[in-house]
Scaffold this motif. Structure first.
Motif, mmCIF file in Angstrom:
data_model
loop_
_atom_site.group_PDB
_atom_site.id
_atom_site.type_symbol
_atom_site.label_atom_id
_atom_site.label_comp_id
_atom_site.label_asym_id
_atom_site.label_seq_id
_atom_site.Cartn_x
_atom_site.Cartn_y
_atom_site.Cartn_z
ATOM 1 N N LEU A 1 -14.060 -60.074 -16.999
ATOM 2 C CA LEU A 1 -15.397 -60.348 -17.533
ATOM 3 C C LEU A 1 -15.368 -61.476 -18.566
ATOM 4 N N THR B 1 -23.151 -60.316 -16.774
ATOM 5 C CA THR B 1 -22.718 -59.476 -17.889
ATOM 6 C C THR B 1 -22.914 -60.210 -19.204
ATOM 7 N N ALA C 1 -19.282 -60.869 -13.597
ATOM 8 C CA ALA C 1 -19.343 -61.531 -14.910
ATOM 9 C C ALA C 1 -20.571 -62.423 -15.027
#
Length: 645
Positions: free
Chosen positions: A468, A515, A512
């Motif tokens: 991430l 996020t 990701a």
């Protein structure tokens, strides 16, 4: 907002959040030069794909030479030069050097083979220039975060003797490093660039032709016909069309802009909050890279890293992708029910059979590519056939027929579309070269296991965080390469099946993009909706909750990847996992058959998790909890309706 202003906004958002799209728009002579290079590039790739690729290093060197020349011409040294529409002499010089440095390998190939690793002064000079140019091309086409990661690995190659503990190594001389990175197939010209120069290029070219045929509009109209009439219809249209568009676009941001410029205004008009509307498109578009049969570029790399046919990657991705998009669909459905948002009247929507009759033939190449992969064709051969079929399919009806100029423009667009992936693969090759030469990969894998106390769950958690964080600035392709080299071996050491370990890092590298705090797809969605980027990212993460949970499940129990499972086990696991997604989605939104308070949401979350985990006991407990809540809410709702009536 007018159609024209929507298109302008979409273009601005794409250039702002998708570095690969921020290219100079030439006119006149330079436009013809760039087009000629791009078209020649595509013809080379088609020719080698049809009649056999060159020796590995030669194929990759030609591929890189074309790519670097185009990058230096299309991505100017300074961004303010973009508006001028003119080429700077510096960029012409760099483009020539970018093509010449890989050309040296082609011209001196026999001598390089005979020298077998011995680096001459000229080799060292050319290799050094080549590596520096790759770094600059990475900065331009991919971005500074990726450049910083590569520079960190290069610094580590020299700083080995001064590093602490397990990170220490003897260190490399500049000659050793250049020789390994530029004149072997373990560095720049390694597996990532090899996959880019064969499979990935042809699939991107295939996507360019699919888009040229008008398949994107077909997907949106089809999604409208299927789901536009239901509760929160436009949001479901966004989910379905974005899932289908994943077969055309390998970029989350490009997918958001492509379908979002149409679906986001529709969602806002229906009554969805702007933060939620942008989130729906961001979550759906990001999942496009998870959607078989044509997934993101990293999926092709995975097939090479794991050493399995690409069709095995596709099969493993089917159930997780189904659960991902089911979760988003359920999320928008429950949000619509919670806010009493209706769909579009059926009279205002296109008829499904009319759409299929008029443009259904455009989807034939996608069906063909699945058939060819299942039949055992190589991805490269399947892509070649599909490219020809996409052009041929457009001629079935006059309305979809491609003109000769569009076929030529497809060659140009395909070559330009691969540039970001191409240079990311070359840069990732530098990282792999440093890792293999210093042995740091195994050291970091061991350190990760030590940090986790030898336990699987903490190791997975730290691997997820790594993916991430890398995803904040590194493209999916490079993210996967780094985590597959460093983190996946740690999971494999702990007994996780190889495919499950690689799929785990692949998933979090992609997710990701939505996020927070850095979520490019969410930022793009907010750019179109006018919402808050952070809240759009939070909502997108809630909608995509499946992507944060399912990877943990298929590592512990690979049944969801169709690994070590009977057909009955897979069917049962899929059914209960879909029920689990209903529980999780209703928990995230706060609505099932009626509004849910906090304790009920917690119970639904637990029930959802239990049903997703394959197993008779977990499924049974989860179904009982979920069924009890659903029964109780339905009875309560009936009582309310009776009192109101």
């Amino acid at each position: 907002m007018s159609e024209k202003s929507t298109e302008q906004l979409a273009d601005e958002v794409l250039k702002k959040y998708d570095n690969e799209s921020n290219t100079i728009n030439y006119k006149g002579f330079m436009a013809k030069v760039v087009s000629a290079i791009a078209i020649t590039f595509s013809i080379f790739q088609l020719y080698t794909g049809a009649f056999g690729v060159l020796d590995a290093q030669l194929q990759r060197a030609v591929h890189l030479g074309f790519g670097m020349a185009l990058i230096f011409l299309l991505y100017p040294t300074r961004k303010k030069w973009l508006k001028s529409g003119k080429v700077h002499p510096l960029d012409i010089l760099l483009a020539i050097l970018g093509a010449a440095s890989p050309a040296y390998i082609v011209l001196e190939y026999q001598q390089l083979v005979l020298r077998s690793g011995t680096v001459t002064t000229m080799d060292y000079i050319v290799g050094s220039i080549g590596i520096l140019l790759i770094l600059e091309a990475t900065r331009r086409a991919v971005g500074k975060p990726m450049l910083c990661v590569v520079l960190a690995f290069l610094a580590y190659a020299f700083a080995g003797p001064y590093m602490p503990g397990v990170l220490a190594h003897r260190g490399l001389t500049p000659e050793q490093l250049v020789g390994h990175l530029y004149f072997t197939t373990e560095g720049v010209f390694g597996i990532p660039l090899g996959v880019s120069s064969t499979f990935i290029f042809l699939f991107i070219l295939f996507g360019a032709y699919l888009e040229a045929t008008g398949l994107g509009k077909f997907f949106i109209d089809l999604a409208n016909a299927i789901a536009g009439w239901s509760s929160g219809g436009p949001a479901k249209v966004a989910v379905i069309s974005s899932a289908l568009m994943g077969t055309v676009s390998g970029s989350s941001v490009a997918n958001v802009v492509g379908t979002g410029s149409f679906t986001i205004p529709m969602m806002k008009k229906l009554g969805y909050h702007k933060n939620f509307a942008g989130a729906v498109e961001a979550a759906s578009s990001t999942g496009g890279q998870l959607m078989p049969p044509v997934m993101g570029a990293a999926a092709f790399l995975m097939a090479e890293f794991v050493g399995v046919p690409y069709i095995d990657i596709v099969k493993a991705a089917v159930i997780p992708a189904l659960l991902y998009f089911t979760g988003i669909c359920l999320g928008v459905h429950f949000e619509a029910k919670r806010n009493n948002l209706k769909g579009v009247p059926r009279s205002q929507l296109p008829k499904i059979w009319t759409i299929l009759k008029e443009r259904g033939h455009l989807a034939l190449p996608l069906i063909a590519i699945v058939y060819l992969l299942v039949a055992g064709y190589s991805p490269m051969r399947a892509a070649l056939v599909a490219i020809v079929m996409s052009i041929a399919a457009s001629f079935v009806r006059k309305a979809t027929r491609m003109k000769p100029i569009q076929i030529i423009q497809g060659l140009e667009k395909g070559a330009k579309g691969v540039l970001g992936v191409l240079i990311a693969c070359a840069a990732a090759g530098i990282i792999i070269g440093v890792v293999t030469k210093t042995g740091v990969g195994l050291k970091l894998a061991s350190a990760l296991i030590d940090l986790s106390g030898g336990m699987l769950l903490p190791t997975m958690f730290f691997t997820m965080i790594t993916a991430l964080i890398l995803g904040m600035g590194v493209p999916t392709t490079a993210n996967y390469v780094i985590t597959a080299t460093i983190a996946a071996p740690a999971l494999i050491k702990l007994g996780v099946p190889v495919l499950a370990a690689h799929m785990f890092v692949f998933y979090f590298g992609i997710i990701a993009d939505i996020t927070p705090p850095v979520a490019l797809a969410a930022y793009a969605g907010a750019g179109i909706s006018g919402g808050n980027p952070l809240m759009t990212g939070v909502n997108a993460s809630k909608l995509a909750i499946a992507a944060f949970i399912i990877p943990y499940i298929f590592v512990v129990s690979p049944v969801l990847l169709m690994v070590q499972a009977t057909p009955l086990e897979m069917i049962m696991a899929t059914i209960t996992a879909v029920l689990g997604m209903i529980g999780l989605s209703s928990s995230m939104i706060g609505y099932l058959a009626d509004h849910c308070n906090v304790p009920v949401r917690v119970l639904l979350f637990v029930a959802g998790l239990l049903m997703i985990v394959p197993g008779v006991m977990t499924d049974g407990i989860g179904i009982v909890i979920f069924g009890s809540i659903l029964f109780w809410q339905m009875r309560l709702k009936k009582k309310k309706a009776a009192i109101a009536g």
